[in-house]
Design a protein around this motif. Structure first.
Motif, short mmCIF file in Angstrom:
data_model
loop_
_atom_site.label_atom_id
_atom_site.label_comp_id
_atom_site.label_asym_id
_atom_site.label_seq_id
_atom_site.Cartn_x
_atom_site.Cartn_y
_atom_site.Cartn_z
N ILE A 124 -50.90 -23.58 2.54
CA ILE A 124 -49.49 -23.42 2.93
C ILE A 124 -49.19 -21.93 3.16
O ILE A 124 -48.41 -21.57 4.06
CB ILE A 124 -48.54 -24.08 1.90
N THR A 125 -49.86 -21.05 2.38
CA THR A 125 -49.67 -19.61 2.58
C THR A 125 -50.23 -19.21 3.95
O THR A 125 -49.61 -18.45 4.70
CB THR A 125 -50.39 -18.82 1.45
N ILE A 133 -47.23 -18.58 11.17
CA ILE A 133 -45.88 -18.58 11.77
C ILE A 133 -45.36 -17.15 11.85
O ILE A 133 -44.88 -16.70 12.91
CB ILE A 133 -44.91 -19.46 10.94
N ALA A 134 -45.47 -16.40 10.74
CA ALA A 134 -44.93 -15.03 10.70
C ALA A 134 -45.62 -14.14 11.73
O ALA A 134 -44.99 -13.28 12.35
CB ALA A 134 -45.09 -14.45 9.30
N ARG A 135 -46.94 -14.34 11.96
CA ARG A 135 -47.71 -13.53 12.93
C ARG A 135 -47.44 -13.97 14.36
O ARG A 135 -47.92 -13.33 15.30
CB ARG A 135 -49.21 -13.73 12.68
N ARG A 185 -51.42 -24.23 16.48
CA ARG A 185 -51.78 -25.46 17.20
C ARG A 185 -53.06 -26.04 16.62
O ARG A 185 -53.17 -27.23 16.35
CB ARG A 185 -52.03 -25.15 18.68
N SER A 186 -54.05 -25.16 16.39
CA SER A 186 -55.34 -25.65 15.94
C SER A 186 -55.24 -26.22 14.51
O SER A 186 -55.85 -27.25 14.20
CB SER A 186 -56.34 -24.50 16.08
N THR A 187 -54.41 -25.59 13.65
CA THR A 187 -54.23 -26.12 12.29
C THR A 187 -53.61 -27.52 12.36
O THR A 187 -54.04 -28.46 11.67
CB THR A 187 -53.31 -25.19 11.46
N MET A 188 -52.60 -27.66 13.22
CA MET A 188 -51.92 -28.96 13.29
C MET A 188 -52.81 -30.02 13.95
O MET A 188 -52.78 -31.18 13.56
CB MET A 188 -50.58 -28.82 14.02
#
Ligand code: NAP
Length: 298
Positions: free
Chosen positions: A250-251, A257-259, A266-269
């Motif tokens: 989650i971190t 997102i912050a970067r 996209r790849s994580t999701m």
């Protein structure tokens, strides 16, 4: 067969209903300390009679222990002390190692079968009992070599009578798998609900803006703290291991997102979307009775 259910809540009450309907139990006795809940259990037809602990256990061919897991560990030695020599005891708790440890050296250990029916809802108490709750679901029978063969068969027959398929598993393996696939989902839901309630002070805003995604994600946060506190504490090592991995992920997601890392996000999701295939396979197994991969079909 006379079945005594200790704790006539969601799981105990649902089992009582289905065992009567299936003809497996000729008579169901309830042991329930809360008089209002005992009255509800009789009124709803979950049990034929309610009686005290000692009488309920002495009269049983099969005792089902369906109370929070810390109370299960406390009560089990006394239940084994009290049962007839040919009776069988099964618990239904969501943790298995601490429950098994509580009676590891008991002279009647063979009469106990440690089980976890994988079925439930976020509701509790006798009013939450449901007909057909267990149909086409999986039940884990843990440390089967510690139970007498005939006791194991009686308990397996009970679960099959309510439509479950059974699989055997080591108790510690059960607790590790449960931490990842069940306990961490509950932590996540409790923490998400806490966070949203903290940040969105106005309940009407939550009510107006919440979509079905929010509702389904926080559904488990409606679950009973009386049931979940002892589960988290008994399974603390595996739950903390699972949470450490979750917090790392989650971190990382937050940092993507912050970067502004569009490709990474996209790849994580896309990786997470693979859960769709796994869940689709699981649902079809629930209907076909095909073997699951996390234990031994038996
Ligand atoms: P529930 O609806 O809250 O019922 C719990 C029952 O235990 C009630 O009859 C309650 O009596 C009794 N009880 C509570 N504390 C007790 C204590 N200290 N000593 C003796 N009795 C006590 O809970 P449930 O969902 O049926 O859960 C029962 C068991 O099933 C738990 O071990 C849980 O881990 C396991 N399980 C739950 C699910 C699920 O989805 N809910 C799924 C699989 C397994 P009162 O009437 O006095 O409150």
């Amino acid at each position: 067969m006379t079945v005594t259910v200790i704790g006539i809540g969601l799981i105990g009450g649902s089992l009582a209903l289905d065992l009567k309907a299936a003809g497996f139990a000729g008579s169901v006795i309830g042991v329930e300390s809360n008089p209002a809940h005992a009255g509800d259990a009789l009124r709803l037809g979950l049990v034929d009679e309610v009686c005290d602990f000692d009488k309920g256990i002495r009269n049983a061919d099969l005792v089902i222990v369906s109370v929070p897991v810390d109370a299960t560990a406390d009560l089990l030695p006394r239940i084994l002390d009290t049962i007839r020599h040919d009776a069988v005891v099964a618990d239904v708790g969501s943790t298995k190692k601490a429950v098994c440890d509580a009676v590891r050296r008991h002279s009647k250990r063979g009469r106990f079968v440690a089980t976890h029916p994988i079925a439930g809802t976020e509701h509790s108490g006798p009013g939450a009992a449901l007909r057909g709750l267990f149909k086409n679901k999986l039940c884990l029978l843990c440390d089967p070599e510690q139970s007498d063969a005939e006791a194991l068969e009686r308990v397996r027959a009970m679960y099959e009578a309510v439509g479950m398929r059974c699989m055997t598993m080591d108790a510690a393996d059960h607790d590790r798998h449960a931490a990842y696939v069940s306990h961490i989902s509950h932590v996540t839901s409790f923490v998400l609900a806490t966070t949203v309630l903290e940040m969105e002070k106005s309940a009407s805003t939550i009510f107006d803006l919440a979509g079905s995604g929010f509702e389904s994600t926080v559904r488990l946060a409606k679950s009973s703290p009386d049931m979940w506190t002892p589960i988290f504490l008994q399974n603390a090592a595996f739950v903390c291991e699972a949470l450490d991995a979750y917090i790392r992920n989650i971190t990382e997601f937050r940092n993507e997102i912050a970067r502004g890392g569009r490709d990474e996000l996209r790849s994580t999701m896309e990786s997470a979307n693979r859960i769709r295939r796994i869940l689709a396979g699981m649902n079809s197994q629930n209907h076909t009775g095909e073997p699951d991969t996390i234990g031994k079909e038996s």
